[in-house]
Enzyme design. Structure first.
Site, short mmCIF file in Angstrom:
data_model
loop_
_atom_site.label_atom_id
_atom_site.label_comp_id
_atom_site.label_asym_id
_atom_site.label_seq_id
_atom_site.Cartn_x
_atom_site.Cartn_y
_atom_site.Cartn_z
N ILE A 160 0.84 -1.20 0.00
CA ILE A 160 0.00 0.00 0.00
C ILE A 160 0.88 1.25 0.00
CG2 ILE A 160 -1.78 1.27 1.28
CD1 ILE A 160 -2.42 -1.55 2.57
N CYS A 161 0.57 2.16 -0.89
CA CYS A 161 1.27 3.44 -0.96
C CYS A 161 0.47 4.45 -0.15
CB CYS A 161 1.39 3.87 -2.43
SG CYS A 161 2.39 5.34 -2.64
#
Length: 167
Positions: free
Chosen positions: A100-101
């Site tokens: 996840i960014c």
């Protein structure tokens, strides 16, 4: 000296994770779950958890709970846990690997040791429906989100079926 330091860091990590687990069990948002996995011998593995984040009501993500894995590194909480969706999760800010960014998961951005599991999971829930277009992690979802909202919504709803809450 290094071994002593490493042992102390490991003990601090385990103590912090135990505190997080206790706090989570006492107070976590409705519809969320987070718990340690079990090792092959049946003992709890406090350093690796499974979690689920429900889609917010009134959004295209609602009525499903999205699975995550959480791995706490040796130097947690100085460094953030690694939180991932399943591979190929469709979202503009999720890499094909599931990573996840999100700034609060990045030690060089907004990660702080005081951030709790509850805060992380609620931040991820918020990210589901409010992607950051300035931080794309996968091109197809980002492009659809930017240029073809109907296509984006259709793909999110299709993906949602595999994670739908069974009533």
């Amino acid at each position: 000296l290094y071994i002593l330091y490493t042992d102390m860091a490991r003990d601090l990590r385990t103590e912090r994770i135990q505190q997080e687990r206790k706090q989570w069990r006492k107070d976590h948002p409705f519809g969320f779950y987070a718990k340690p996995t079990k090792a092959s011998d049946g003992a709890l593995d406090l350093h690796n958890w499974t979690a689920g984040v429900p889609g917010k009501q009134g959004t295209i993500w609602e009525n499903a709970t999205y699975p995550l894995t959480i791995s706490f590194p040796e130097d947690y909480p100085a460094k953030p846990p690694k939180v991932r969706f399943p591979n190929n999760f469709y979202h503009p800010n999720v890499y094909p690997s599931g990573t996840i960014c999100l700034s609060i998961l990045n030690e060089e951005q907004d990660w702080r040791p005081a951030i709790s599991i509850k805060q992380l999971l609620m931040g991820i829930q918020e990210l589901l429906d409010t992607p950051n277009p300035n931080s794309p992690a996968q091109e197809p979802a980002w492009r659809a989100f930017q240029k073809s909202p109907e296509e984006y919504e259709k793909k999110v709803k299709s993906q949602k079926l595999q994670y739908s809450n069974k009533n």
